[in-house]
Scaffold this motif. Structure first.
Motif, PDB file in Angstrom:
ATOM      1  N   UNK A 184       0.902  -1.296  -0.262  1.00 29.99           N
ATOM      2  CA  UNK A 184       0.060   0.020   0.102  1.00 29.99           C
ATOM      3  C   UNK A 184       0.796   1.241  -0.284  1.00 29.99           C
ATOM      4  N   UNK A 185       0.312   2.213  -0.844  1.00 35.46           N
ATOM      5  CA  UNK A 185       1.179   3.773  -0.686  1.00 35.46           C
ATOM      6  C   UNK A 185       0.128   4.520   0.098  1.00 35.46           C
TER       7      UNK A 185
ATOM      8  N   UNK B 178      -6.849   6.948   5.363  1.00 35.69           N
ATOM      9  CA  UNK B 178      -8.120   7.115   4.826  1.00 35.69           C
ATOM     10  C   UNK B 178      -8.164   6.220   3.378  1.00 35.69           C
ATOM     11  N   UNK B 179      -9.243   5.355   3.163  1.00 33.68           N
ATOM     12  CA  UNK B 179      -9.431   4.288   2.169  1.00 33.68           C
ATOM     13  C   UNK B 179      -9.250   5.062   0.848  1.00 33.68           C
ATOM     14  N   UNK B 180      -9.575   6.449   0.692  1.00 32.53           N
ATOM     15  CA  UNK B 180      -9.634   7.136  -0.544  1.00 32.53           C
ATOM     16  C   UNK B 180      -8.312   7.665  -0.920  1.00 32.53           C
ATOM     17  N   UNK B 181      -7.461   7.625  -0.071  1.00 34.17           N
ATOM     18  CA  UNK B 181      -6.064   8.132  -0.186  1.00 34.17           C
ATOM     19  C   UNK B 181      -4.998   6.690  -0.428  1.00 34.17           C
ATOM     20  N   UNK B 182      -5.443   5.630  -0.445  1.00 33.71           N
ATOM     21  CA  UNK B 182      -4.652   4.376  -0.521  1.00 33.71           C
ATOM     22  C   UNK B 182      -4.071   4.236  -1.834  1.00 33.71           C
ATOM     23  N   UNK B 183      -3.048   3.858  -2.476  1.00 35.93           N
ATOM     24  CA  UNK B 183      -2.797   3.279  -3.481  1.00 35.93           C
ATOM     25  C   UNK B 183      -2.223   1.787  -3.359  1.00 35.93           C
ATOM     26  N   UNK B 184      -2.630   0.920  -4.339  1.00 35.71           N
ATOM     27  CA  UNK B 184      -2.518  -0.481  -4.042  1.00 35.71           C
ATOM     28  C   UNK B 184      -1.412  -0.985  -5.253  1.00 35.71           C
ATOM     29  N   UNK B 185      -0.273  -1.778  -4.919  1.00 38.90           N
ATOM     30  CA  UNK B 185       0.508  -1.916  -5.746  1.00 38.90           C
ATOM     31  C   UNK B 185       0.849  -3.677  -5.762  1.00 38.90           C
ATOM     32  N   UNK B 186       0.938  -4.046  -7.083  1.00 37.71           N
ATOM     33  CA  UNK B 186       1.360  -5.594  -7.292  1.00 37.71           C
ATOM     34  C   UNK B 186       2.788  -5.797  -7.162  1.00 37.71           C
ATOM     35  N   UNK B 187       3.060  -7.144  -7.376  1.00 35.63           N
ATOM     36  CA  UNK B 187       4.738  -7.461  -6.755  1.00 35.63           C
ATOM     37  C   UNK B 187       5.394  -6.829  -7.952  1.00 35.63           C
ATOM     38  N   UNK B 188       4.956  -6.579  -9.151  1.00 35.46           N
ATOM     39  CA  UNK B 188       5.815  -6.198 -10.136  1.00 35.46           C
ATOM     40  C   UNK B 188       5.724  -4.548 -10.194  1.00 35.46           C
ATOM     41  N   UNK B 189       5.184  -4.044  -9.301  1.00 36.97           N
ATOM     42  CA  UNK B 189       5.382  -2.534  -9.111  1.00 36.97           C
ATOM     43  C   UNK B 189       3.969  -1.824  -9.818  1.00 36.97           C
ATOM     44  N   UNK B 190       3.511  -2.558 -10.503  1.00 37.56           N
ATOM     45  CA  UNK B 190       2.021  -2.017 -11.293  1.00 37.56           C
ATOM     46  C   UNK B 190       1.089  -1.629 -10.225  1.00 37.56           C
TER      47      UNK B 190
END
Length: 353
Positions: free
Chosen positions: A268-269, A332-344
């Motif tokens: 998460x970012x 806050x959920x609307x501020x979270x960024x989700x990333x996969x193992x390959x960085x996508x």
């Protein structure tokens, strides 16, 4: 001014590939910034547009004319370098005049162009001084003036502010933005400083290892980064990244659920300015302050979570929190960024990518 189009541009230095299939359109009148870490290919790409580097494959068009194999002098571009590259024995007027004079511009035309450039750049009081009598900012303005008098189709800037002190860089940024507005020119600007990119650009091109990671407006890249690399490069301080476990559709960290997560989420970012500071014992996560940096209006808390991961949190500048303080944090959920193992990027701001 002119549109610049690159199609399938590759550049090899022996067995090393510096640019990988660069395809990009820069619209007429746009201020476009190439940004990325050292060695990412941004200066090589700029020099390729200028004709100072010969590309290995692909095409470059300026104003619908194929300039792929054209000499730099035939491309109708003007370049401003990191070093001022002024003739020390010539006055400001003579430095701006030199290129036009050797190209046999009429004297009346030369005088008119110099006068206009000096007016725009506020150099009129310095026209009869030599570079050694000028400040760094004034010298850089002379270098820009030398480009302006050419009236090129495209202006190219290769880290022109990096030799200036912090205060002068801010001033020159403002002046370059005003120059772009006044000239309505196509400008391409290279920098490693993402603050320059965010404040100046109509469009940012993020480069990584010779490849384009993402192209978009500053706020598109800020809110909707296409990858972990872009998310970490755009924004100051950098985005926080947290390694999480995904269980039953939830992102889990230190035993706490941080909300729903798309399949494949491993990180998460969240940006320091988007974390919500809570008193100890409240919030989704507990944390301990390791260090506080006070900048006046803002302060940045460097905090450690129970599992050992670290975050930077923006707080009010007059905060009394310091080393060892216990705090709570909400993400806050609307501020979270989700990333996969390959960085996508899988989702930004709660919206699937």
């Amino acid at each position: 001014m002119a549109e610049v189009r690159l199609s399938g541009v590759n550049k090899f230095y022996g067995g090393v590939q510096a640019l990988h299939s660069i395809t990009l359109t820069i619209e007429d009148g746009e201020f476009v910034v190439f940004v990325g870490p050292s060695g990412c290919g941004k200066s090589t790409l700029l020099r390729s547009i200028a004709g100072l580097e010969e590309i290995s494959d692909g095409t470059i068009h300026i104003d619908d004319r194929d300039v792929t194999r054209a000499a730099p002098s035939e491309r109708d571009v003007a370049m401003v370098f990191q070093s001022y590259a002024l003739y020390p024995h010539m006055t400001v007027r003579e430095n701006m005049d030199f290129g036009m004079r050797i190209n046999n511009f009429p004297e009346a035309d030369r005088k008119r162009r110099i006068a206009e450039a000096a007016r725009i750049l506020q150099l009129e009081p310095y026209l009869d001084r030599k570079p050694g009598q000028l400040s760094g900012g004034q010298r850089q303005r002379v270098a820009i003036g030398r480009a302006i008098v050419k009236n090129p189709k495209v202006f190219l800037f290769d880290e022109p502010l990096s030799n200036l002190d912090a205060k002068l860089r801010v001033q020159m940024r403002v002046e370059l933005e005003a120059l772009h507005r006044d000239l309505k020119a196509t400008m391409i600007y290279v920098t490693h400083d993402q603050v320059e990119a965010m404040t100046m650009a109509d469009k940012i091109v993020v480069l990584n290892a010779g490849r384009i990671e993402q192209v978009g407006s500053p706020m598109e890249l800020y809110h909707r980064p296409a990858s972990e690399f872009v998310a970490g490069f755009i924004g100051a301080p950098s985005m926080n990244f947290l390694t999480v476990d995904r269980r039953e559709g939830q992102a889990m960290l230190d035993g706490a659920s941080l909300g729903a997560a798309p399949a494949g989420t491993v990180k998460l970012g969240i940006r320091p300015e988007h974390l919500v500071l809570r008193p100890a014992g409240q919030g989704q996560l507990a944390a301990t302050v390791s260090l506080t940096e006070t900048l006046g209006g803002d302060a940045y808390l460097y905090v450690r979570l129970p599992g050992g991961q670290t975050l930077v949190v923006r707080a009010e500048g007059d905060t009394t929190l310091d080393h060892g303080a216990q705090i709570g944090l909400d993400l806050p959920p609307h501020r979270l960024h989700h990333f996969a193992a390959d960085g996508r990027t899988l989702a930004s701001g709660g919206v699937a990518a």
